[in-house]
Design an enzyme around this catalytic site. Sequence first.
Site, PDB file in Angstrom:
ATOM      1  N   LYS A  33     -52.258  16.683  97.431  1.00 17.53           N
ATOM      2  CA  LYS A  33     -50.849  16.586  97.743  1.00 17.53           C
ATOM      3  C   LYS A  33     -50.462  17.351  99.010  1.00 17.53           C
ATOM      4  O   LYS A  33     -49.791  16.814  99.894  1.00 17.53           O
ATOM      5  CB  LYS A  33     -50.063  17.141  96.548  1.00 17.53           C
ATOM      6  CG  LYS A  33     -48.596  17.169  96.733  1.00 17.53           C
ATOM      7  CD  LYS A  33     -47.956  17.913  95.588  1.00 17.53           C
ATOM      8  CE  LYS A  33     -48.167  19.409  95.747  1.00 17.53           C
ATOM      9  NZ  LYS A  33     -47.329  20.192  94.833  1.00 17.53           N
ATOM     10  N   THR A  34     -50.926  18.590  99.072  1.00 16.33           N
ATOM     11  CA  THR A  34     -50.565  19.415 100.219  1.00 16.33           C
ATOM     12  C   THR A  34     -51.125  18.837 101.502  1.00 16.33           C
ATOM     13  O   THR A  34     -50.472  18.838 102.543  1.00 16.33           O
ATOM     14  CB  THR A  34     -51.068  20.856 100.022  1.00 16.33           C
ATOM     15  OG1 THR A  34     -50.680  21.292  98.718  1.00 16.33           O
ATOM     16  CG2 THR A  34     -50.481  21.788 101.045  1.00 16.33           C
ATOM     17  N   ASP A 219     -40.970  18.865  98.043  1.00 15.46           N
ATOM     18  CA  ASP A 219     -42.183  19.059  97.258  1.00 15.46           C
ATOM     19  C   ASP A 219     -41.789  19.365  95.813  1.00 15.46           C
ATOM     20  O   ASP A 219     -40.697  19.868  95.564  1.00 15.46           O
ATOM     21  CB  ASP A 219     -42.953  20.240  97.870  1.00 15.46           C
ATOM     22  CG  ASP A 219     -44.343  20.357  97.282  1.00 15.46           C
ATOM     23  OD1 ASP A 219     -44.816  19.392  96.652  1.00 15.46           O
ATOM     24  OD2 ASP A 219     -44.964  21.423  97.465  1.00 15.46           O
ATOM     25  N   GLU A 220     -42.654  19.090  94.880  1.00 15.30           N
ATOM     26  CA  GLU A 220     -42.391  19.373  93.454  1.00 15.30           C
ATOM     27  C   GLU A 220     -41.052  18.761  93.021  1.00 15.30           C
ATOM     28  O   GLU A 220     -40.240  19.425  92.370  1.00 15.30           O
ATOM     29  CB  GLU A 220     -42.369  20.883  93.189  1.00 15.30           C
ATOM     30  CG  GLU A 220     -43.595  21.638  93.667  1.00 15.30           C
ATOM     31  CD  GLU A 220     -44.774  21.569  92.709  1.00 15.30           C
ATOM     32  OE1 GLU A 220     -44.749  20.731  91.764  1.00 15.30           O
ATOM     33  OE2 GLU A 220     -45.740  22.319  92.927  1.00 15.30           O
ATOM     34  N   GLN A 250     -45.941  17.028  85.499  1.00 15.52           N
ATOM     35  CA  GLN A 250     -46.009  18.456  85.780  1.00 15.52           C
ATOM     36  C   GLN A 250     -44.633  19.104  85.813  1.00 15.52           C
ATOM     37  O   GLN A 250     -44.459  20.180  86.377  1.00 15.52           O
ATOM     38  CB  GLN A 250     -46.740  18.696  87.100  1.00 15.52           C
ATOM     39  CG  GLN A 250     -48.210  18.306  87.014  1.00 15.52           C
ATOM     40  CD  GLN A 250     -49.000  18.784  88.213  1.00 15.52           C
ATOM     41  OE1 GLN A 250     -49.090  19.975  88.477  1.00 15.52           O
ATOM     42  NE2 GLN A 250     -49.569  17.850  88.942  1.00 15.52           N
ATOM     43  N   ARG A 599     -56.334  23.517  86.402  1.00  8.43           N
ATOM     44  CA  ARG A 599     -56.494  24.660  87.319  1.00  8.43           C
ATOM     45  C   ARG A 599     -57.981  24.982  87.408  1.00  8.43           C
ATOM     46  O   ARG A 599     -58.429  25.623  88.342  1.00  8.43           O
ATOM     47  CB  ARG A 599     -55.752  25.900  86.819  1.00  8.43           C
ATOM     48  CG  ARG A 599     -54.253  25.783  86.702  1.00  8.43           C
ATOM     49  CD  ARG A 599     -53.595  25.385  87.967  1.00  8.43           C
ATOM     50  NE  ARG A 599     -52.897  24.116  87.811  1.00  8.43           N
ATOM     51  CZ  ARG A 599     -52.631  23.278  88.798  1.00  8.43           C
ATOM     52  NH1 ARG A 599     -53.017  23.567  90.020  1.00  8.43           N
ATOM     53  NH2 ARG A 599     -52.020  22.145  88.576  1.00  8.43           N
TER      54      ARG A 599
END
Length: 735
Positions: A33-34, A219-220, A250, A599
């Site tokens: 994503k980043t 973002d998010e 998420q 994670r």
Amino acid sequence: MSNLLENLNPAQLEAVKTTEGPLLVIAGAGSGKTRVLTRRLAHIVVERKAEPYQILAVTFTNKAAGEMKERVSELLGGGVNSLNVSTFHSFCARFLRNESHLIGYDSNYTIFDAKDAQTVVKNCIKELGLSNTQFTPKAQMRKISECKNKLISSYDFAKSASGYFEDATAKIYSLYERRLKECDAMDFDDLIYNSVLLLKNHETLGAKYRNRFKYLMVDEYQDTNHVQYLLMQYLLGAHNNLCVVGDEDQSIYGWRGADIRNILDFEKDFPGAKIIKLEQNYRSTNVILDAASAVIDNNEARKGKKLWTDQQGGDKIQLLLVDTADEEAVEVVKTIYNKQVTTSLKDTAVLYRTNAQSRAFEEQLRRQSLPYQIVGGVSFYQRKEIKDIMAYLKLIVNTKDDVAFERTINYPKRGIGAKTVSDIALIARRETISMYEVIQKIDDYPEFGARAKRIKPFAVLIEKYRTEKKAMAIDLMTQDLVEDINLIEELRNEDKIIGQTKIENIEAFIEGVAEHVKKNVDAALETYLAEISLFTDLDAYKEIDDKVTLMTLHAAKGLEYDTVFLVGLEEGLFPLGQATMDPMALEEERRLFYVGAPRAKKRLFLSTATTRYRFGEVESIPSRFIKEVPSELVEKKDRRHNRRYGTGSHSNQPVQQSFFNRKPAMASSQPEGVHYEFEENEIMKVGRIVAHPTFGRGRIVKVDGMGESLRLEIMFSGIGLKKILAKYAKLKIVG
DNA sequence: ATTCCCGACGTTTTT
DNA sequence: CGTCGGGAAT
């Protein structure tokens, strides 16, 4: 700069190249994503579609913003300072510095943190003469925050309020708003709320910003609430160039007002929106992804997405069964210890649902001399001594800040008692001026007699620094101030041992100011305070040191580790309490699992204890999430001393166990259902030597009460006599 | 005004 | 075990 489009999979490439019009990028965990966000931003600049300052990218944490800025800057060959990459809160804070005069705020307004805000609410409740048991500051604050997140003003709320409770809340809300305004202060929610109001009500202002930003990115996006959604709407110009990145699976901030509909309804809100799904995961093994997917599949409210990876197989998920939270920590730390050879500590994380769970792990890690760091918990800027010194600085910048005034007026002690302070407050209300103004004109008020003499030097002190801050570097000024108020001396006198760490914190704070000054010559106190008011512990976190990381699942979002321990998987803990009853809340807990599991890049450990202390001792049963993981992906390790319960079995007879009687009980592997009714005093009697996790060794000198309320007086060597409630202290009998 | 002691509470998650 | 508030003692 053609490399901007290289090393991207087709979906990623598509997202980077789609610069025009509304775009929703659904980005699963670990799907790059980043990389997409940064490349896209750089791509827009390189293609000369817009200048850097015409692009606005918003994230939720300073850390994410900082990272994005850095990476874009790298992609563009460095030296780009004009990028607008910031958090919602810091963007709005800056916006308001420029525009808040339109709503009657000074540009040097104060930002109240959650605690300051709650103090104000508490005072409002008291002032209105409402019962503080019926109206707790916490619950009222929550309601106010909820309103602000939905753009409901105190006025609107009062209009639609009905019944005694809502009317009271309306009164508290509007008084709270008035007090904030009088202090020239805003709470966290206000930053966004007021920004939206400004953009909404001042057409020319709105137009100015809509003109300025040619491209918007969020973002998010799944974590945005209604006001944040509105903010983006009001900033979005006719070009409609809005790119949002998120993952409905998420969304874990529903309790903070995040509205999952923002992402679910994106296509409806922006007709003709393009949707791109990033489903290839580059981080975790297939085993870990399958486990996460299997769990999240139990949720109803989702768009549906299937993560995949070309990393086949992987280590099985290790499920650890233990008796207690302490043993959970022992086993986890033992595993970390043994794995050190293959995995460095910085690639290892322990994730838990609540901050309170960190203690046991800390203790064990310390015992094994394994370096660790805790992220979150009490943040540096929330520590009392830091808030104290910050209160001085805040008052110097904004003398209307009554919260800062009350915090500093008698600390360090100046002989100003509660009575005097409340008198000052009363006059301030009467005259509608700030408390600071009252003491400046103290001679005008006959209410104060000889006592006034004691207050005067305080006003002189503040005035001195109000002048000094204009002429002096702020780090030197802070240093001066600390010496002036004798803070170090004060702390040393309060407590020898604790005082020392506080002094170190003060020194670290000054060091922080100095660093800021180094980076920004002529740094203004105003902007520095604004900046650190929005800092969190998370922002300071770096993965450089070789330390095990301990943090909550919420804090772990966006991070990755080779080995992850997901601990405390028990009904009532994870999923947490009420969530087990409420289907919506349960889905959010499940998403939290879905955020946490990936994670782990290579190895994932889950653990469950059969008993855990939470408000008295309660027996825990394994989390339903464990059962939702396909069993063929799991390897079970049963480290329980007494295997009375199967993984999924329920015992309808809670076993009454206190810390003291548990030990002997475990040793003698009792049959099911036996109650261990020891007379605690048999074990905890005068003369016994015990070990306490923080105080060390000590001798019991007095025993009082029994069972739950067993109180001990223990003489600790080097520390002295301490009174301890045995129920909580984790004592071990040594002799 | 300050200090000290007691009892009552409490735990989600955080910008 | 923490923090907070109330109340009494100094």
